[in-house]
Design a protein around this motif. Structure first.
Motif, short mmCIF file in Angstrom:
data_model
loop_
_atom_site.label_atom_id
_atom_site.label_comp_id
_atom_site.label_asym_id
_atom_site.label_seq_id
_atom_site.Cartn_x
_atom_site.Cartn_y
_atom_site.Cartn_z
N PRO A 40 -30.64 31.10 -40.31
CA PRO A 40 -29.19 30.91 -40.37
C PRO A 40 -28.65 31.36 -41.73
N PRO A 41 -27.44 31.90 -41.76
CA PRO A 41 -26.88 32.40 -43.03
C PRO A 41 -26.89 31.36 -44.15
N GLU A 42 -26.66 30.09 -43.79
CA GLU A 42 -26.64 29.06 -44.83
C GLU A 42 -28.03 28.85 -45.44
N ASP A 43 -29.09 29.02 -44.61
CA ASP A 43 -30.45 28.92 -45.14
C ASP A 43 -30.77 30.08 -46.07
N VAL A 44 -30.37 31.29 -45.65
CA VAL A 44 -30.62 32.47 -46.48
C VAL A 44 -29.89 32.32 -47.82
N GLU A 45 -28.67 31.80 -47.78
CA GLU A 45 -27.90 31.62 -49.01
C GLU A 45 -28.62 30.66 -49.96
N MET A 46 -29.17 29.57 -49.40
CA MET A 46 -29.89 28.61 -50.22
C MET A 46 -31.20 29.21 -50.77
N MET A 47 -31.89 29.99 -49.94
CA MET A 47 -33.12 30.63 -50.41
C MET A 47 -32.84 31.54 -51.60
N MET A 48 -31.75 32.29 -51.53
CA MET A 48 -31.45 33.26 -52.57
C MET A 48 -31.10 32.59 -53.90
N LEU A 49 -30.81 31.29 -53.86
CA LEU A 49 -30.55 30.55 -55.09
C LEU A 49 -31.84 30.03 -55.73
N TRP A 50 -32.92 30.08 -54.96
CA TRP A 50 -34.20 29.53 -55.45
C TRP A 50 -34.85 30.45 -56.47
N ARG A 51 -35.48 29.84 -57.46
CA ARG A 51 -36.31 30.56 -58.42
C ARG A 51 -37.54 29.69 -58.67
N GLY A 52 -38.72 30.32 -58.75
CA GLY A 52 -39.90 29.51 -58.98
C GLY A 52 -41.15 30.35 -59.14
N GLU A 53 -42.29 29.64 -59.13
CA GLU A 53 -43.57 30.30 -59.37
C GLU A 53 -44.12 31.01 -58.13
N TYR A 54 -44.09 30.33 -56.96
CA TYR A 54 -44.77 30.87 -55.79
C TYR A 54 -43.87 30.85 -54.54
N LEU A 55 -43.88 31.96 -53.82
CA LEU A 55 -43.29 32.02 -52.49
C LEU A 55 -44.46 32.15 -51.52
N LEU A 56 -44.58 31.21 -50.58
CA LEU A 56 -45.68 31.19 -49.62
C LEU A 56 -45.13 31.32 -48.21
N ASN A 57 -45.53 32.38 -47.54
CA ASN A 57 -45.07 32.61 -46.17
C ASN A 57 -46.21 32.28 -45.20
N TYR A 58 -46.08 31.13 -44.52
CA TYR A 58 -47.13 30.67 -43.60
C TYR A 58 -46.65 30.87 -42.17
N LEU A 59 -46.95 32.06 -41.62
CA LEU A 59 -46.68 32.40 -40.22
C LEU A 59 -45.21 32.53 -39.88
N SER A 60 -44.33 32.47 -40.85
CA SER A 60 -42.92 32.72 -40.55
C SER A 60 -42.76 34.17 -40.11
N PRO A 61 -42.10 34.41 -38.96
CA PRO A 61 -41.94 35.79 -38.48
C PRO A 61 -40.85 36.57 -39.19
N TRP A 62 -40.13 35.93 -40.10
CA TRP A 62 -39.03 36.59 -40.80
C TRP A 62 -39.58 37.55 -41.86
N LYS A 63 -39.08 38.76 -41.87
CA LYS A 63 -39.46 39.73 -42.91
C LYS A 63 -38.67 39.40 -44.17
N VAL A 64 -39.36 38.88 -45.14
CA VAL A 64 -38.70 38.40 -46.36
C VAL A 64 -38.20 39.61 -47.16
N PRO A 65 -36.92 39.63 -47.53
CA PRO A 65 -36.38 40.78 -48.26
C PRO A 65 -36.89 40.85 -49.69
N GLN A 66 -36.92 42.04 -50.23
CA GLN A 66 -37.40 42.26 -51.59
C GLN A 66 -36.59 41.44 -52.59
N ALA A 67 -35.30 41.28 -52.34
CA ALA A 67 -34.45 40.53 -53.27
C ALA A 67 -34.94 39.10 -53.44
N LEU A 68 -35.49 38.51 -52.36
CA LEU A 68 -36.02 37.15 -52.46
C LEU A 68 -37.42 37.14 -53.05
#
Length: 224
Positions: A40-68
């Motif tokens: 959902p757009p609101e989730d993507v907006e919240m993700m784009m505000l995140w900054r941290g050490e590790y991004l872990l993609n566990y079986l999520s079918p979403w293609k994570v954009p380079q910006a994130l």
């Protein structure tokens, strides 16, 4: 405590335990995504505000954009297949090839699907009576354990070493659709291989016969 953005697949049977284990080691921000759907757009907006050490993609079918991906010091994907089978339908192609082993893979994420340096591969045997369902079930078990091992490494500061494993040819949705297509000119051996590789009655997936421009779906029992 180090920050982790954790992405999982909606309604995955191991998701709750994965999230709980990760939260024992990190400050976790968690999102889940459905098959073939953008978050959902609101989730993507919240993700784009995140900054941290590790991004872990566990079986999520979403293609994570380079910006994130750029918001993390390290972005890791857990691929439910061995490096020989990147892309769509990894289990299906292993069964079609009559492979004797399969695996699950942890690798660094890039802006390309199933790409980037490979850190760890957990391999296990394929048995003669394995089906799409049984092999997927075992892969789910192995990838959960692989996730635990990687999180333990990250939380203790151990360096992830790059494996010598290399990616094979990447399969697309069209490639998988073609694999599930049976025509009357195929011999019995080829038909049997395709039926085994693409029959997943529990999810309503089955191969189809194309004859003189008409498409006929195979009906498989769930308990087969």
């Amino acid at each position: 405590m180090k920050k982790v953005l954790l992405l999982t697949r909606s309604r995955d049977r191991n998701s709750d335990s994965i999230v709980a284990f990760c939260r024992q080691h990190f400050n976790v921000t968690h999102f889940s995504t459905d098959w073939d759907r953008m978050p959902p757009p609101e989730d993507v907006e919240m993700m784009m505000l995140w900054r941290g050490e590790y991004l872990l993609n566990y079986l999520s079918p979403w293609k994570v954009p380079q910006a994130l991906l750029s918001h993390a010091d390290m972005a890791l994907n857990f691929h439910p297949g061995s490096p020989e089978y990147p892309g769509i339908g990894c289990v299906n192609w292993a069964l079609y090839d009559n492979a004797t082993s399969y695996g699950v893979t942890c690798h660094q994420m890039t802006d390309h699907l199933d790409d980037g340096p490979i850190f760890m591969v957990d391999r296990f045997p394929i048995y003669a009576n394995d089906t799409v369902d049984s092999l997927l079930t075992r892969a789910d078990d192995h990838i959960r354990v692989l996730f635990y091992e990687i999180v333990e490494c990250l939380s203790t500061g151990r360096t992830l070493l790059i494996s010598s494993a290399r990616w094979g040819h990447r399969s697309t949705r069209q490639n998988l659709d073609d694999l599930a297509t049976i025509t009357v000119d195929m011999d019995e051996f080829e038909i049997a291989r395709r039926i085994r590789a693409t029959s997943y009655p529990r999810r309503g997936w089955q191969p189809r016969l194309v004859f003189r421009g008409h498409v006929f779906e195979f009906l498989m029992e769930v308990g087969m």
